[in-house]
Design an enzyme around this catalytic site. Structure first.
Site, PDB file in Angstrom:
ATOM      1  N   TYR A 107       0.831  -1.215   0.000  1.00 42.84           N
ATOM      2  CA  TYR A 107       0.000   0.000   0.000  1.00 42.84           C
ATOM      3  C   TYR A 107       0.852   1.246   0.000  1.00 42.84           C
ATOM      4  O   TYR A 107       1.979   1.243   0.500  1.00 42.84           O
ATOM      5  CB  TYR A 107      -0.898   0.007   1.237  1.00 42.84           C
ATOM      6  CG  TYR A 107      -2.061  -0.937   1.198  1.00 42.84           C
ATOM      7  CD1 TYR A 107      -2.393  -1.653   0.059  1.00 42.84           C
ATOM      8  CD2 TYR A 107      -2.850  -1.133   2.333  1.00 42.84           C
ATOM      9  CE1 TYR A 107      -3.467  -2.530   0.050  1.00 42.84           C
ATOM     10  CE2 TYR A 107      -3.928  -2.002   2.330  1.00 42.84           C
ATOM     11  CZ  TYR A 107      -4.227  -2.711   1.192  1.00 42.84           C
ATOM     12  OH  TYR A 107      -5.293  -3.576   1.188  1.00 42.84           O
ATOM     13  N   SER A 299     -14.069  -3.881   0.367  1.00 42.36           N
ATOM     14  CA  SER A 299     -14.933  -3.285  -0.670  1.00 42.36           C
ATOM     15  C   SER A 299     -16.412  -3.537  -0.407  1.00 42.36           C
ATOM     16  O   SER A 299     -17.145  -3.984  -1.300  1.00 42.36           O
ATOM     17  CB  SER A 299     -14.555  -3.805  -2.066  1.00 42.36           C
ATOM     18  OG  SER A 299     -13.346  -3.249  -2.494  1.00 42.36           O
ATOM     19  N   LEU A 301     -18.589  -1.430  -0.328  1.00 43.42           N
ATOM     20  CA  LEU A 301     -19.297  -0.524  -1.239  1.00 43.42           C
ATOM     21  C   LEU A 301     -18.881  -0.763  -2.687  1.00 43.42           C
ATOM     22  O   LEU A 301     -19.133   0.072  -3.557  1.00 43.42           O
ATOM     23  CB  LEU A 301     -19.034   0.939  -0.859  1.00 43.42           C
ATOM     24  CG  LEU A 301     -19.655   1.412   0.459  1.00 43.42           C
ATOM     25  CD1 LEU A 301     -19.256   2.856   0.751  1.00 43.42           C
ATOM     26  CD2 LEU A 301     -21.169   1.269   0.425  1.00 43.42           C
ATOM     27  N   GLY A 308     -23.591   4.905  -5.303  1.00 42.49           N
ATOM     28  CA  GLY A 308     -24.381   5.533  -6.350  1.00 42.49           C
ATOM     29  C   GLY A 308     -23.667   6.654  -7.075  1.00 42.49           C
ATOM     30  O   GLY A 308     -24.188   7.191  -8.057  1.00 42.49           O
ATOM     31  N   LYS A 309     -22.439   6.992  -6.637  1.00 43.60           N
ATOM     32  CA  LYS A 309     -21.775   8.158  -7.235  1.00 43.60           C
ATOM     33  C   LYS A 309     -21.353   7.930  -8.676  1.00 43.60           C
ATOM     34  O   LYS A 309     -21.210   8.887  -9.441  1.00 43.60           O
ATOM     35  CB  LYS A 309     -20.581   8.586  -6.390  1.00 43.60           C
ATOM     36  CG  LYS A 309     -19.452   7.557  -6.280  1.00 43.60           C
ATOM     37  CD  LYS A 309     -18.380   8.073  -5.324  1.00 43.60           C
ATOM     38  CE  LYS A 309     -17.266   7.070  -5.116  1.00 43.60           C
ATOM     39  NZ  LYS A 309     -16.272   7.557  -4.127  1.00 43.60           N
TER      40      LYS A 309
END
Length: 414
Positions: A107, A299, A301, A308-309
């Site tokens: 990362y 994840s 989302l 929804g973006k």
């Protein structure tokens, strides 16, 4: 009953995370003892940021008592500066009672030689800061990279070495991680992805035996190395990530057959969300239940898609879709977009944002130990964690199951 969390089961109906005093399960025909590895809420902590407090559970077969929400860190060093990452961790731990964070040697993402290790530097700054949080109060998880011919810039004994889960690389990797993190032990070390070809990873096609190769590190070598790290006091527990049912079962079989040589894995960190359910629920849920391997969904989302973006005409600048177009392709197919719109409509009917509903659903699934969330701002962090207070009602859960039956595996509908 106090501590009782109800969520939809894998087949519709209900499954429960039980309080520590519950011992039996009943249905209309029989009464049976619930296996001790059924997910149990061990305590609830009253915290300023949540009306109902933060819940905790044991992670798999380990003694690690983890908060039901885990702080993901992979944007720190790329989308966020060090100070912003520290501020997020202080908010998560201080306001919401979170005690669990997850990082990785590669990362931030997208991984590249110029930024590798920046995320760990942020975590180290948080651990060193005099903020009232002791090292022993933090469950620190990290990951060693799996096989990749492309990733050649990770800290290894020989420069420009392609990543692989060999004994030499794993031992060197952990020493380098400990140095970056400024600590002398890791609570949970995870294998970031398998050393072997498995198929289905990161948007790839499903398993095809024609793609198998012989140049893989054996399970025995990987597990023996993990046991060495445990014996040396550098690692407390071990887990896997992006793993398959075969991998989980093979590793557990070796650990059970040769307990003095190989450790049991206690966790699995795989993608899991409203639109990425099928692989875990149909293949991994059963072995993870019986082998007591805790699920750590990442994840929840779907890379932000379930917020929804990405359904808007103008995609937000700096979002993952613009930063990692190849990685995000799996979330942009017509079937997945239709599923996201359908879930968004259910959220609106319930008076929730799409993100609130998607996170609440994941947080309270019966087989989820702790959900890994990520945020690029404090406002986003607050919304994500506050969704833990939300328990979806039966009507909303039934609507979700109907959409799931229509769009069962939408990210693979290429």
């Amino acid at each position: 009953a106090a501590g009782l969390v109800i969520a939809p089961s894998l087949t519709g109906g209900l499954c429960t995370a039980l309080s520590s005093t519950s011992t039996t399960s009943k249905n209309t025909a029989t009464t049976s003892t619930i296996p001790s590895n059924n997910l149990i809420i061990t305590k609830n902590l009253d915290v300023p940021g949540l009306k109902n407090g933060m819940d905790f559970c044991k992670l798999g077969s380990s003694d690690l008592e983890v908060s039901k929400v885990c702080m993901g860190t992979m944007t720190w060093g790329e989308q966020n500066f060090l100070e912003e990452g520290v501020e997020q961790l202080e908010r998560a731990f201080g306001t919401y009672g979170i005690n669990f964070l997850d990082t990785a040697e590669m990362y931030p993402v997208p991984t590249k030689p110029t930024t590798q290790g920046k995320t760990d530097e942020t975590v180290a700054a948080f651990l060193k800061k005099n903020n009232g949080i002791r090292r022993e109060d933090v469950i620190l998880a990290t990951k060693v990279a799996g096989r990749s011919d492309r990733i050649t810039w990770l800290p290894r004994a020989e420069p420009d070495t392609p990543a692989a889960l060999t004994k030499e690389q794993m031992l060197y990797s952990v020493d380098a991680s400990l140095k970056r993190l400024g600590t002398d032990y890791i609570d949970l070390l995870q294998l970031h992805w398998p050393d072997r070809y498995v198929g289905g990873l990161f948007g790839q096609g499903d398993f095809d035996p024609a793609k198998l190769t012989d140049d893989v590190v054996s399970f025995e070598e990987q597990l023996e190395t993990l046991q060495t790290l445990i014996n040396d006091g550098k690692v407390r527990y071990v887990g896997v990530s992006n793993e398959s049912p075969y991998g989980v079962c093979r590793m557990m079989a070796l650990a059970e057959q040769f307990p003095e040589l190989y450790p049991k894995i206690v966790s699995i960190q795989n993608s899991y969300s409203l639109v990425v359910r099928k692989d875990f629920e149909s293949g991994l849920a059963e072995p993870c239940y019986y082998h007591n391997v805790g699920l750590l969904p990442y994840s929840p989302l779907a890379g932000g898609a379930l917020s929804g973006k990405y359904s808007q005409p103008d995609i937000p600048e700096g979002s993952r879709l613009t930063l990692f177009p190849g990685f995000m392709d799996r979330y942009l197919g017509s079937q997945n977009e239709a599923a996201i719109l359908a879930y968004g409509e259910i959220a609106r009917e319930a008076g929730l944002t799409p993100a609130q509903m998607a996170l609440s659903w994941c947080y309270h699934r019966c087989h989820v130990a702790s959900t890994i969330i990520g945020a690029t701002s404090l406002e986003q962090l607050d919304e994500n964690i506050k969704a833990y207070d939300i328990k979806l009602d039966e009507d909303t859960l039934e609507k979700i199951e109907k959409v799931y039956k229509q769009y069962t595996d939408p990210t693979k509908a290429y």
